[in-house]
Design a protein around this motif. Structure first.
Motif, PDB file in Angstrom:
ATOM      1  N   GLY A 102       0.830  -1.191   0.000  1.00  0.00           N
ATOM      2  CA  GLY A 102       0.000   0.000   0.000  1.00  0.00           C
ATOM      3  C   GLY A 102       0.865   1.241   0.000  1.00  0.00           C
ATOM      4  N   GLY A 103       0.746   2.068  -1.036  1.00  0.00           N
ATOM      5  CA  GLY A 103       1.501   3.317  -1.092  1.00  0.00           C
ATOM      6  C   GLY A 103       2.997   3.100  -1.059  1.00  0.00           C
ATOM      7  N   ILE A 104       3.681   3.832  -0.168  1.00  0.00           N
ATOM      8  CA  ILE A 104       5.134   3.755  -0.072  1.00  0.00           C
ATOM      9  C   ILE A 104       5.587   2.405   0.456  1.00  0.00           C
ATOM     10  N   GLY A 105       4.650   1.566   0.921  1.00  0.00           N
ATOM     11  CA  GLY A 105       4.985   0.209   1.343  1.00  0.00           C
ATOM     12  C   GLY A 105       5.532  -0.655   0.222  1.00  0.00           C
ATOM     13  N   ILE A 106       5.523  -0.136  -0.990  1.00  0.00           N
ATOM     14  CA  ILE A 106       6.084  -0.886  -2.123  1.00  0.00           C
ATOM     15  C   ILE A 106       7.609  -0.992  -2.016  1.00  0.00           C
ATOM     16  N   THR A 107       8.255  -0.135  -1.215  1.00  0.00           N
ATOM     17  CA  THR A 107       9.722  -0.101  -1.232  1.00  0.00           C
ATOM     18  C   THR A 107      10.376  -1.425  -0.848  1.00  0.00           C
ATOM     19  N   PRO A 108      10.050  -2.049   0.293  1.00  0.00           N
ATOM     20  CA  PRO A 108      10.676  -3.341   0.568  1.00  0.00           C
ATOM     21  C   PRO A 108      10.134  -4.447  -0.327  1.00  0.00           C
ATOM     22  N   ILE A 109       8.864  -4.324  -0.727  1.00  0.00           N
ATOM     23  CA  ILE A 109       8.233  -5.350  -1.566  1.00  0.00           C
ATOM     24  C   ILE A 109       8.904  -5.433  -2.929  1.00  0.00           C
ATOM     25  N   LEU A 110       9.328  -4.296  -3.469  1.00  0.00           N
ATOM     26  CA  LEU A 110      10.013  -4.293  -4.766  1.00  0.00           C
ATOM     27  C   LEU A 110      11.256  -5.173  -4.719  1.00  0.00           C
ATOM     28  N   ALA A 111      12.070  -4.999  -3.688  1.00  0.00           N
ATOM     29  CA  ALA A 111      13.285  -5.819  -3.569  1.00  0.00           C
ATOM     30  C   ALA A 111      12.943  -7.283  -3.360  1.00  0.00           C
ATOM     31  N   GLN A 112      11.868  -7.567  -2.634  1.00  0.00           N
ATOM     32  CA  GLN A 112      11.483  -8.955  -2.388  1.00  0.00           C
ATOM     33  C   GLN A 112      10.973  -9.631  -3.658  1.00  0.00           C
ATOM     34  N   ALA A 113      10.200  -8.915  -4.460  1.00  0.00           N
ATOM     35  CA  ALA A 113       9.717  -9.486  -5.718  1.00  0.00           C
ATOM     36  C   ALA A 113      10.885  -9.744  -6.669  1.00  0.00           C
ATOM     37  N   ARG A 114      11.851  -8.847  -6.644  1.00  0.00           N
ATOM     38  CA  ARG A 114      13.040  -9.051  -7.475  1.00  0.00           C
ATOM     39  C   ARG A 114      13.783 -10.311  -7.027  1.00  0.00           C
ATOM     40  N   GLU A 115      13.872 -10.522  -5.707  1.00  0.00           N
ATOM     41  CA  GLU A 115      14.551 -11.709  -5.184  1.00  0.00           C
ATOM     42  C   GLU A 115      13.782 -12.979  -5.511  1.00  0.00           C
ATOM     43  N   ALA A 116      12.458 -12.930  -5.412  1.00  0.00           N
ATOM     44  CA  ALA A 116      11.652 -14.100  -5.766  1.00  0.00           C
ATOM     45  C   ALA A 116      11.872 -14.489  -7.224  1.00  0.00           C
ATOM     46  N   THR A 117      11.990 -13.496  -8.093  1.00  0.00           N
ATOM     47  CA  THR A 117      12.269 -13.766  -9.507  1.00  0.00           C
ATOM     48  C   THR A 117      13.631 -14.425  -9.662  1.00  0.00           C
ATOM     49  N   ARG A 118      14.617 -13.895  -8.951  1.00  0.00           N
ATOM     50  CA  ARG A 118      15.961 -14.472  -9.032  1.00  0.00           C
ATOM     51  C   ARG A 118      15.972 -15.923  -8.573  1.00  0.00           C
ATOM     52  N   LEU A 119      15.154 -16.226  -7.561  1.00  0.00           N
ATOM     53  CA  LEU A 119      15.086 -17.584  -7.030  1.00  0.00           C
ATOM     54  C   LEU A 119      14.231 -18.509  -7.895  1.00  0.00           C
ATOM     55  N   GLY A 120      13.514 -17.942  -8.851  1.00  0.00           N
ATOM     56  CA  GLY A 120      12.654 -18.750  -9.713  1.00  0.00           C
ATOM     57  C   GLY A 120      11.359 -19.163  -9.036  1.00  0.00           C
ATOM     58  N   ARG A 121      10.894 -18.408  -8.023  1.00  0.00           N
ATOM     59  CA  ARG A 121       9.667 -18.743  -7.285  1.00  0.00           C
ATOM     60  C   ARG A 121       8.487 -17.947  -7.839  1.00  0.00           C
ATOM     61  N   PRO A 122       7.343 -18.557  -8.008  1.00  0.00           N
ATOM     62  CA  PRO A 122       6.147 -17.832  -8.464  1.00  0.00           C
ATOM     63  C   PRO A 122       5.749 -16.749  -7.450  1.00  0.00           C
ATOM     64  N   TRP A 123       5.245 -15.621  -7.970  1.00  0.00           N
ATOM     65  CA  TRP A 123       4.805 -14.558  -7.089  1.00  0.00           C
ATOM     66  C   TRP A 123       3.668 -13.757  -7.710  1.00  0.00           C
ATOM     67  N   GLN A 124       2.852 -13.202  -6.842  1.00  0.00           N
ATOM     68  CA  GLN A 124       1.855 -12.216  -7.221  1.00  0.00           C
ATOM     69  C   GLN A 124       2.111 -10.961  -6.403  1.00  0.00           C
ATOM     70  N   LEU A 125       1.962  -9.808  -7.023  1.00  0.00           N
ATOM     71  CA  LEU A 125       2.143  -8.547  -6.322  1.00  0.00           C
ATOM     72  C   LEU A 125       0.936  -7.660  -6.591  1.00  0.00           C
ATOM     73  N   TRP A 126       0.236  -7.284  -5.528  1.00  0.00           N
ATOM     74  CA  TRP A 126      -0.897  -6.379  -5.603  1.00  0.00           C
ATOM     75  C   TRP A 126      -0.464  -5.051  -4.997  1.00  0.00           C
ATOM     76  N   HIS A 127      -0.538  -3.999  -5.814  1.00  0.00           N
ATOM     77  CA  HIS A 127      -0.061  -2.684  -5.390  1.00  0.00           C
ATOM     78  C   HIS A 127      -1.218  -1.699  -5.387  1.00  0.00           C
ATOM     79  N   GLY A 128      -1.545  -1.183  -4.202  1.00  0.00           N
ATOM     80  CA  GLY A 128      -2.600  -0.193  -4.075  1.00  0.00           C
ATOM     81  C   GLY A 128      -2.038   1.169  -3.712  1.00  0.00           C
ATOM     82  N   GLY A 129      -2.784   2.210  -4.043  1.00  0.00           N
ATOM     83  CA  GLY A 129      -2.381   3.579  -3.730  1.00  0.00           C
ATOM     84  C   GLY A 129      -3.517   4.531  -4.029  1.00  0.00           C
TER      85      GLY A 129
END
Length: 313
Positions: A102-129
């Motif tokens: 939610g809002g600026i809460g995307i900051t740590p989530i961005l790095a985590q989604a990038r890491e999930a991609t690097r690990l080859g793990r499926p992910w969904q990201l819902w971003h509200g604002g």
């Protein structure tokens, strides 16, 4: 310094001498010393880039002044003090991830989604604002989702601006979680409280990880607060903590230096090792397992369930 969205300023921080910066993991934050204050900002860059730390700061005129200083006073080329990084929002090892920002809460989530991609793990990201213009990293998130697809990773991105879609539909979002999906949520308190309630209803409470920007007020004990004694193992001093003061305040009153920032138990700046005694944990950072272990405590809010605490101070 770059504008990441309306009211969101991105900063790249580098060592003045060009030295590599300490390593970090997705979910970590740093303490930024600005305007005579210490404020915490999540790292949103690439952990593999040891040359820079990247943060994004939301302009909050009603805040205690840290963001205002960044937006109105801090300029490229200036030197700031940084401490950390620390990580109380680390990415757990899981088969898949569901990210809710939610809002600026995307900051740590961005790095985590990038890491999930690097690990080859499926992910969904819902971003509200509030609106698309206020939601940071839209282009970067879109590029990350495309990168995931090219790498054969099921990475799905959903933007949900409030002025177009209303509030995030947590019941629908959490229905996407698989049996072993780890759920990560960061944003304003109403979103986190709603996520906790919705996860509890669905039996997902043990798989939800949250990071708060503000503390949740704790109910005082029914029989009132009680005083206790704190011993400082390294300095040898003993301090009495009264019923109406925090451990940090009592130590500072006695001349014991304690580094603090939020004073609300949400940043981890004052985390201190406990050598003896039973802490009464009231922070929003440590896990239930860490509370039970009692190996450290946040001096700004936590108290003592025994008569005496011995701290590594």
């Amino acid at each position: 310094m770059t504008w990441e969205a309306d009211g969101v300023l991105g900063l790249d921080l580098v060592d003045p001498e060009g030295k590599p910066l300490p390593a970090w993991t997705p979910g970590a934050h740093i303490d930024l010393h600005v305007g005579g204050q210490i404020r915490q900002y999540s790292l949103c860059g690439d952990p593999g880039d040891s040359a820079r730390y990247r943060v994004a700061v939301l302009d909050e005129p009603a805040s205690r002044g840290g963001s205002r200083h960044v937006h109105t006073r801090l300029r490229p080329g200036e030197t700031v003090a940084v401490k950390g990084p620390r990580n109380h929002f680390a990415l757990a090892d899981a088969p898949s991830y569901l990210f809710i920002a939610g809002g600026i809460g995307i900051t740590p989530i961005l790095a985590q989604a990038r890491e999930a991609t690097r690990l080859g793990r499926p992910w969904q990201l819902w971003h509200g604002g509030r609106s698309r213009a206020s939601m940071a990293f839209g282009d970067e998130l879109g590029a990350l989702a495309e990168q995931a697809q090219r790498a054969g990773v099921d990475g799905t991105l959903r933007f949900r601006p409030q002025d177009e879609h209303g509030h995030l539909d947590l019941v629908h979002i959490l229905a996407q979680a698989g049996q072993d999906t780890a759920v990560y949520c960061c944003g304003p308190e109403p979103l986190l409280a709603a996520a906790e309630a919705a996860c509890a209803e669905r039996g997902l409470g043990d798989r939800l990880h949250v990071e708060r920007f503000a503390a949740v007020a704790a109910e005082p004990p029914a029989d009132g607060e009680r005083g206790f004694t704190v011993e400082c193992a390294r300095s040898g001093g003993t301090v009495t903590v009264g019923p109406d003061e925090s451990v940090a305040d009592a130590l500072e009153r006695a001349g014991v230096a304690v580094e603090t920032s939020c004073r609300d138990g949400i940043c981890g700046t004052c985390e201190t090792r406990v050598l003896a005694g039973t802490p009464d944990h009231r922070d929003m950072l440590l896990s239930a397992e860490e509370h039970a272990a009692g190996k450290s405590m946040m001096l700004c809010v936590s108290r003592c369930a025994s008569d005496r605490l011995v701290l590594d101070l």
